[in-house]
Enzyme design. Structure first.
Site, PDB file in Angstrom:
ATOM      1  N   MET A  62     -83.977 -45.660  61.703  1.00 37.06           N
ATOM      2  CA  MET A  62     -85.377 -45.878  61.776  1.00 37.06           C
ATOM      3  C   MET A  62     -85.876 -46.697  62.883  1.00 37.06           C
ATOM      4  O   MET A  62     -85.167 -47.547  63.199  1.00 37.06           O
ATOM      5  CB  MET A  62     -85.673 -46.235  60.260  1.00 37.06           C
ATOM      6  CG  MET A  62     -85.576 -44.971  59.212  1.00 37.06           C
ATOM      7  SD  MET A  62     -85.819 -45.990  58.152  1.00 37.06           S
ATOM      8  CE  MET A  62     -85.446 -44.532  56.614  1.00 37.06           C
TER       9      MET A  62
ATOM     10  N   ASP B 226     -81.345 -53.298  67.756  1.00 40.04           N
ATOM     11  CA  ASP B 226     -81.578 -53.863  68.445  1.00 40.04           C
ATOM     12  C   ASP B 226     -80.122 -54.604  68.485  1.00 40.04           C
ATOM     13  O   ASP B 226     -81.015 -56.235  68.437  1.00 40.04           O
ATOM     14  CB  ASP B 226     -82.516 -54.614  68.042  1.00 40.04           C
ATOM     15  CG  ASP B 226     -83.953 -53.442  67.750  1.00 40.04           C
ATOM     16  OD1 ASP B 226     -83.974 -52.924  69.054  1.00 40.04           O
ATOM     17  OD2 ASP B 226     -84.057 -53.786  67.193  1.00 40.04           O
TER      18      ASP B 226
ATOM     19  N   GLY C 235     -82.075 -56.723  62.356  1.00 39.03           N
ATOM     20  CA  GLY C 235     -81.607 -55.421  62.647  1.00 39.03           C
ATOM     21  C   GLY C 235     -80.696 -55.189  63.554  1.00 39.03           C
ATOM     22  O   GLY C 235     -80.619 -55.203  64.592  1.00 39.03           O
TER      23      GLY C 235
ATOM     24  N   HIS D  66     -87.679 -52.196  57.315  1.00 37.38           N
ATOM     25  CA  HIS D  66     -87.558 -53.451  58.197  1.00 37.38           C
ATOM     26  C   HIS D  66     -87.267 -54.180  56.383  1.00 37.38           C
ATOM     27  O   HIS D  66     -87.511 -55.219  55.947  1.00 37.38           O
ATOM     28  CB  HIS D  66     -89.147 -53.675  58.332  1.00 37.38           C
ATOM     29  CG  HIS D  66     -89.564 -53.268  60.148  1.00 37.38           C
ATOM     30  ND1 HIS D  66     -89.797 -52.000  59.911  1.00 37.38           N
ATOM     31  CD2 HIS D  66     -88.930 -54.375  60.972  1.00 37.38           C
ATOM     32  CE1 HIS D  66     -90.455 -52.126  61.476  1.00 37.38           C
ATOM     33  NE2 HIS D  66     -89.665 -53.218  61.399  1.00 37.38           N
TER      34      HIS D  66
HETATM   35  O1  PAF Z   1     -87.394 -56.406  67.183  1.00 34.73           O
HETATM   36  C1  PAF Z   1     -88.414 -57.150  67.174  1.00 34.73           C
HETATM   37  O2  PAF Z   1     -89.412 -56.421  66.524  1.00 34.73           O
HETATM   38  C2  PAF Z   1     -88.680 -57.933  68.054  1.00 34.73           C
HETATM   39  O3  PAF Z   1     -88.275 -57.983  69.296  1.00 34.73           O
HETATM   40  C3  PAF Z   1     -89.149 -58.929  67.477  1.00 34.73           C
HETATM   41  C4  PAF Z   1     -87.509 -59.951  67.270  1.00 34.73           C
HETATM   42  C5  PAF Z   1     -89.945 -59.320  66.361  1.00 34.73           C
HETATM   43  C6  PAF Z   1     -89.357 -60.324  68.473  1.00 34.73           C
HETATM   44  O4  PAF Z   1     -91.214 -60.062  68.302  1.00 34.73           O
END
Ligand code: PAF
Length: 279
Positions: free
Chosen positions: A184, A150, A147, A37
């Site tokens: 991570m 996903d 990221g 993040h």
């Molecule tokens: O990837 C995530 O953490 C979540 O799916 C997101 C994009 C914040 C939506 O809740």
């Protein structure tokens, strides 16, 4: 760092900041922040004038209520990490701030919603698009940062942006890994040391695919990689697929311009995903 709990408070502040040459970057998260993040925050800060990070554990994207209850929420820690990363604004709304009780949402995501994550977690991407659309409407960002871990989520959000003609540029940021190669994830804290060690095979198999996809038949390679994972200790494989990277359709020949390999598995009680863009 400024913290807002309401949509109106945040948009009033952002409207007061926005002049013609001022750009806003959005990093949507569900908290339990890790270096992955923080790398998004850093990339966003390099590309935009003001970075908004949202932390919201979005109930509509969870298909299992236990998973929602158990999702880590170390908010004090998260705030400290965002301060240290020089994030400008944190948006930290409550569930009632984001949703009315009777709200409905559906967007046609075609096959993207039915394959891989969409198949295993039906409705998940409807929930993701529902909340990301609300965040886009509230923040009105010039760019939004997600990221690569996903990967399917990124394609889904891109499809929504195209369909609703939203004026935001989506930026895919690289997967950040532990030194030992594990991608991570906020869920990694649930892994015991043994499970963590078992989980390393996921990245190792993706590396095996990277090394061999140019010289071997893709279908055979996928089968071989699947076998390795199925016989790996502590791994309950959900899927391993080599797909067309543009739409995640399964590949059946060698001549695809873009390829991605995606994997999902349970390690103990923790569900992990990972991927690599092959071409
Ligand atoms: O990837 C995530 O953490 C979540 O799916 C997101 C994009 C914040 C939506 O809740």
């Amino acid at each position: 760092m400024k913290i807002f709990h309401t949509r109106s408070g945040l948009s009033t502040y952002l409207n007061s900041k926005k002049t013609s040459n001022f750009s806003v970057g959005l990093v949507p998260t569900m908290g339990a922040l890790h270096n992955g993040h923080l790398s998004l925050i850093e990339i966003a800060a390099n590309q935009t004038d003001l970075v908004v990070c949202s932390i919201f554990v979005n109930p509509t994207q969870f298909t299992d209520s236990k998973d929602l209850d158990n999702y880590p929420r170390p908010i004090e820690n998260d705030i400290a990490k965002l301060e240290a990363a020089h994030c400008d604004v944190l948006f930290l709304p409550s569930v009632s701030e984001m949703y009315h009780k009777t709200e409905q949402w559906h967007i046609d995501l075609g096959d993207l919603d039915k394959r891989l994550e969409g198949k295993i977690r039906p409705g998940h991407y409807q929930g993701v698009t529902q909340i990301v659309n609300k965040l886009f409407t509230t923040v009105n960002p010039d760019k939004a940062f997600f990221g690569q871990k996903d990967y399917q989520q990124f394609l889904v959000i891109k499809k929504m942006v195209d369909q609703l003609k939203l004026d935001v540029e989506l930026i895919m940021c690289p997967i950040i890994r532990e030194q030992d190669g594990l991608a991570m994830s906020s869920r990694n804290i649930h892994l015991s040391p043994k499970e963590h060690a078992d989980a390393l095979i996921l990245n190792q198999v993706l590396k095996f695919l990277e090394e061999n996809f140019k010289t071997q038949n893709l279908i055979n390679l996928e089968k071989e990689a699947t076998k390795i994972l199925e016989s790996s200790e502590g791994i309950e494989l959900e899927y391993l697929e080599i797909c067309n990277a543009d739409n995640l359709e399964p590949v059946n020949s060698e001549d695809y311009p873009s390829l991605v390999a995606l994997v999902a598995a349970k390690v103990g009680r923790t569900r992990l995903i990972d991927n690599t863009i092959l071409r």
